[in-house]
Design an enzyme around this catalytic site. Structure first.
Site, mmCIF file in Angstrom:
data_model
loop_
_atom_site.group_PDB
_atom_site.id
_atom_site.type_symbol
_atom_site.label_atom_id
_atom_site.label_comp_id
_atom_site.label_asym_id
_atom_site.label_seq_id
_atom_site.Cartn_x
_atom_site.Cartn_y
_atom_site.Cartn_z
ATOM 1 N N ASP A 156 -8.192 3.496 -0.426
ATOM 2 C CA ASP A 156 -7.912 3.120 0.829
ATOM 3 C C ASP A 156 -9.210 3.048 1.425
ATOM 4 O OD1 ASP A 156 -8.285 5.715 0.414
ATOM 5 O OD2 ASP A 156 -7.192 6.278 2.355
ATOM 6 N N ARG A 157 -10.253 3.821 1.182
ATOM 7 C CA ARG A 157 -11.616 3.887 1.613
ATOM 8 C C ARG A 157 -12.453 2.417 1.309
ATOM 9 N NH1 ARG A 157 -14.857 8.902 -0.041
ATOM 10 N NH2 ARG A 157 -16.211 7.874 1.540
ATOM 11 N N LYS A 171 3.359 0.923 3.133
ATOM 12 C CA LYS A 171 2.778 -0.073 4.024
ATOM 13 C C LYS A 171 2.791 -1.423 3.179
ATOM 14 C CE LYS A 171 0.143 3.140 6.255
ATOM 15 N NZ LYS A 171 -1.458 3.385 6.550
ATOM 16 N N TYR A 221 -21.357 3.430 -4.696
ATOM 17 C CA TYR A 221 -21.056 4.958 -4.722
ATOM 18 C C TYR A 221 -21.421 5.523 -6.162
ATOM 19 C CZ TYR A 221 -18.099 8.475 -2.797
ATOM 20 O OH TYR A 221 -17.510 9.679 -2.249
ATOM 21 N N ASP A 244 0.888 -1.181 -0.001
ATOM 22 C CA ASP A 244 -0.015 -0.012 0.036
ATOM 23 C C ASP A 244 1.006 1.127 -0.019
ATOM 24 O OD1 ASP A 244 -1.941 1.873 0.187
ATOM 25 O OD2 ASP A 244 -2.353 1.480 2.354
ATOM 26 N N ILE A 245 1.047 1.809 -1.145
ATOM 27 C CA ILE A 245 1.950 2.944 -1.422
ATOM 28 C C ILE A 245 1.162 4.220 -1.284
ATOM 29 C CG2 ILE A 245 3.367 4.125 -2.883
ATOM 30 C CD1 ILE A 245 3.722 1.282 -4.473
ATOM 31 N N GLY A 246 1.463 5.024 0.054
ATOM 32 C CA GLY A 246 0.668 6.283 0.314
ATOM 33 C C GLY A 246 1.704 7.290 -0.216
ATOM 34 N N ASN A 247 1.115 8.755 0.168
ATOM 35 C CA ASN A 247 1.959 9.804 -0.099
ATOM 36 C C ASN A 247 3.345 9.947 0.610
ATOM 37 O OD1 ASN A 247 0.142 11.207 -1.941
ATOM 38 N ND2 ASN A 247 -1.217 11.427 -0.234
ATOM 39 N N THR A 248 3.373 9.432 1.737
ATOM 40 C CA THR A 248 4.713 9.573 2.836
ATOM 41 C C THR A 248 5.140 8.263 3.157
ATOM 42 O OG1 THR A 248 3.306 9.727 4.848
ATOM 43 C CG2 THR A 248 3.898 11.864 3.717
#
Length: 240
Positions: free
Chosen positions: A91-92, A14, A82, A7-11
């Site tokens: 992520d949601r 994980k 949705y 899981d590649i986030g902005n900072t």
């Protein structure tokens, strides 16, 4: 079957290794290079990557193994109700799937306490109904400081002992933490009006700060998003 989840986030990046639905290890990395060094030494059968930083094509040039890339078209084990699924944060939806995997057959509410606080509701039939987004702990602290002339930037790394502050900084801290706590409780009670058996799962970087809210049918699961991503990967592997 062993699954590698990235899981590649902005900072931060994980990652976790699962065998079936059992978490074997979980590790975070500052750089993709550090992650690759570790992942290459791991044995796994399938991999899923979720990324807000690099595209699938960019990652295919960097990762030395095959992987599934999560996007809005990726099949998931719940129905996405949705209105604009292409705008829904990955992520949601992963948090919603993770919550559903723990309590399928009942309504679930996934609460992610990160930069923003998000709420994701899935009904007993496994249909994602939508959610809510509001500022997280640090965003609230920064907003009060940056949009006023005299309020300081307060640290929010500890839980206030009282909703009443006896000085300005204490009042700000109590307003931030108890404001979020009451908001969480309000959302839970509102959804329980329609779904009395609602089960709630709290995750995210600030989840431990709100562990006191955990009680019957409210659980703190810090790695809920990773677990949801693992469920999505298992769903896609079975389909193939």
């Amino acid at each position: 079957m062993k699954n590698l989840i990235i899981d590649i986030g902005n900072t931060r990046i994980k990652s976790a290794l699962f065998e079936g639905e059992e978490l074997i290890w979980e590790k975070s990395f500052e750089t993709l290079t550090d992650g690759i060094t570790h992942w290459k030494s791991s044995s796994f059968n399938a991999c899923l990557v979720s990324s807000v930083r690099w595209s699938q094509e960019e990652l295919e040039e960097q990762l030395p193994f095959a992987f599934h890339f999560l996007n809005a078209q990726t099949p998931i084990p719940i129905v996405n109700g949705y209105e604009t699924p292409h705008t829904l944060g990955l992520d949601r939806i992963a948090a919603a799937v993770g919550a559903w995997s723990f309590a399928s057959g009942t309504a679930v509410l996934a609460i992610d306490l990160g930069s923003c606080m998000t709420f994701e509701l899935v009904n007993p039939q496994g249909i994602y109904l939508g959610g809510t987004i509001s500022p997280g702990l640090r965003m609230r602290a920064r907003a009060m400081h940056e949009f006023t002339a005299r309020l300081p930037l307060v640290a929010v790394d500890s839980v206030p002992t009282s909703p009443l502050g006896t000085n300005t900084q204490a009042g700000m801290k109590s307003g931030i933490w108890f404001g979020m706590a009451y908001e969480i409780q309000g959302h839970i009670e509102a959804h329980r009006q329609k779904f009395p058996d609602l089960q709630v799962f709290i995750c995210g970087g600030d989840a431990q700060s709100f562990e006191s809210l955990a009680k019957d049918h409210i659980f703190v699961v810090p790695n809920l998003v990773l677990r949801g991503l693992n469920c999505i990967l298992n769903h896609n592997v079975k389909q193939n």
